[in-house]
Motif scaffolding. Structure first.
Motif, short mmCIF file in Angstrom:
data_model
loop_
_atom_site.label_atom_id
_atom_site.label_comp_id
_atom_site.label_asym_id
_atom_site.label_seq_id
_atom_site.Cartn_x
_atom_site.Cartn_y
_atom_site.Cartn_z
N ASP A 66 21.14 9.66 -23.57
CA ASP A 66 20.63 10.95 -24.01
C ASP A 66 19.30 11.22 -23.30
N ASN A 68 16.61 12.48 -24.33
CA ASN A 68 15.44 12.12 -25.13
C ASN A 68 15.45 10.68 -25.60
N GLU A 71 19.51 6.86 -29.56
CA GLU A 71 19.16 7.07 -30.96
C GLU A 71 18.53 5.84 -31.61
N ARG A 74 14.83 5.83 -30.62
CA ARG A 74 14.07 6.90 -31.26
C ARG A 74 13.82 6.57 -32.73
N LYS A 75 14.82 6.04 -33.38
CA LYS A 75 14.69 5.68 -34.79
C LYS A 75 13.70 4.53 -34.97
N CYS A 78 10.06 5.80 -34.48
CA CYS A 78 9.57 6.59 -35.61
C CYS A 78 9.30 5.73 -36.83
N ASP A 90 10.60 13.14 -37.13
CA ASP A 90 12.06 13.07 -37.20
C ASP A 90 12.61 12.53 -35.89
N TYR A 91 13.42 11.46 -35.97
CA TYR A 91 13.89 10.82 -34.74
C TYR A 91 14.95 11.63 -34.01
N ASN A 92 15.48 12.65 -34.64
CA ASN A 92 16.46 13.50 -33.98
C ASN A 92 15.83 14.62 -33.16
N SER A 93 14.73 15.17 -33.66
CA SER A 93 14.23 16.41 -33.04
C SER A 93 12.75 16.40 -32.66
N SER A 96 10.60 12.46 -27.81
CA SER A 96 11.27 12.36 -26.51
C SER A 96 10.79 11.08 -25.83
N LYS A 257 11.82 20.40 -27.67
CA LYS A 257 13.00 21.00 -27.06
C LYS A 257 12.75 21.39 -25.60
#
Length: 389
Positions: A66, A68, A71, A74-75, A78, A90-93, A96, A257
């Protein structure tokens, strides 16, 4: 062949990496060299991270990820930021993952600023800031932070330099090269001005774990600052993973984004197997960080106590990072001549303060991320060399 890019003609040469190359040549000729010019921890990367990379390679984690970041990484980031510093993203949004903090800062400038915009930064600063601004086509405006003021950032000095073109403020605490830490009271004054003048903040917190006696405070945690702050961090220092090139940006989703869009076109994504190794560092590396920082404090304490006794060197004890930034003006030498003298006579390599902006003048940077024994030897040799002047 010369670059046809006129912006880059003012980019300085003879900086840190050129000094590193000169020191290496002396070393190849048989001279004993103590490298205090490069800010690279001398610790190995965490074993658990290296083992995870081997496993990732064996399981064919060698392709694009991905944009960014994966997952699990990123998780893990965070969760670590919340656990260690109370930063909640938030690790989704709102994150990066990038190829180091250097890419992250350059991407932010390219994303959030237009040609001709201005970004204010306290000076002295990490040398790449000015070069990244040149590449992005924006103007970096320097604000003095002085040893004579105990390295406190004067908000009035920032305010004097704000123009209609000013869009961003770039902070670095703990600071490279001066080792100062912006405390909460100072940050609150800065935050008040930022909100009043509607600025965006890049907060370079790559040395957040390297604080001695105080607690790291991110400006993003102050009232109404989360949505106007982009926090930049890295695995390079905290986990001694400089060559892995894993950095990241934390910020509001509407900014991330667009940052991802630019990042995608700079590097596509970070190295896949390095990301899987970093997952383990973030999930299980707290004790590694604590042990390393404890050792760096021991080294920094010795360096300060030793160098501050040398006639002519003026020192303020570093509160963070792993750099000493003594004032050498009493020796009547340029910063470059002083560093050359130390390299040739003492075999100790430092960096001229002018590599870190206009207000690095009169200083040299010495990185104490070498072994304790090297630090002791370096201090003895510096004292002997300066005693000959």
């Amino acid at each position: 062949m010369r670059s046809s890019n006129k912006r880059l003609e003012s980019m300085p040469f003879g900086g840190l990496y050129e000094i590193f190359a000169k020191a290496n040549k002396l070393e190849e000729q048989g001279k004993r060299i103590i490298h205090m010019e490069i800010g690279r921890p001398d610790f190995d990367s965490p074993i658990i991270a290296k083992e995870a990379v081997k496993k990732a390679l064996d399981s064919q984690q060698v392709h694009y990820t991905d944009v960014n970041g994966i997952e699990p990484l990123r998780k893990a980031i965070c969760e670590k930021e919340d656990r260690r510093f109370g930063l909640k993203y938030d690790y989704n949004s709102e994150i990066s993952v990038m190829a180091g903090a250097a890419e992250a800062i350059g991407v932010i400038m390219a994303t959030m600023m237009d040609f001709g915009d201005e970004i204010i930064s306290p000076s002295p600063f990490f040398s790449a800031y000015k070069e990244q601004a040149l590449i992005a086509g924006v103007k970096l405006v320097e604000v003095p932070v002085l040893m004579s003021d105990n390295w406190e950032l004067n908000v009035k000095e920032i305010e004097k330099r704000i123009t209609p073109k000013t869009k961003m403020l770039l902070l670095n605490s703990p600071n490279n090269p001066a080792g100062y830490v912006l405390n909460k009271e100072n940050l609150e004054k800065i935050a008040s001005l930022v909100k009043e003048r509607d600025l965006i903040v890049i907060s370079d917190e790559c040395y957040d774990e390297f604080i001695y006696g105080e607690k790291h405070v991110s400006i993003s945690t102050l009232e109404d600052m989360r949505d106007r702050t982009l926090v930049v961090k890295s695995t390079s220092k905290s986990y001694s993973m400089t060559g892995w090139r894993i950095g990241y940006v934390l910020g509001p989703a509407n900014a991330i984004k667009y940052i991802n869009k630019v990042h995608q076109n700079f590097s596509t994504c970070c190295t896949a197997f390095a990301q899987w190794g970093a997952v383990e560092a973030f999930n299980h590396g707290d004790s590694f960080i604590d042990d390393m920082v404890k050792e760096f404090k021991r080294r920094g304490d010795y360096l300060y106590e030793s160098l501050s006794k040398i006639d002519g060197l003026k020192m303020v004890k570093p509160k963070g990072a792993f750099y000493a930034f003594p004032d050498i003006t009493s020796f009547g030498m340029t910063e470059a001549d002083f560093c050359s003298y130390l390299m040739e006579i003492a075999g100790v390599v430092g960096v001229p303060g002018t590599a870190f902006g206009d207000y690095g003048k009169g200083h040299v940077r010495l990185a104490y991320c070498r072994s304790y024994e090297d630090i002791v030897e370096a201090c003895d040799k510096i004292k002997a060399a300066l005693g000959k002047l």
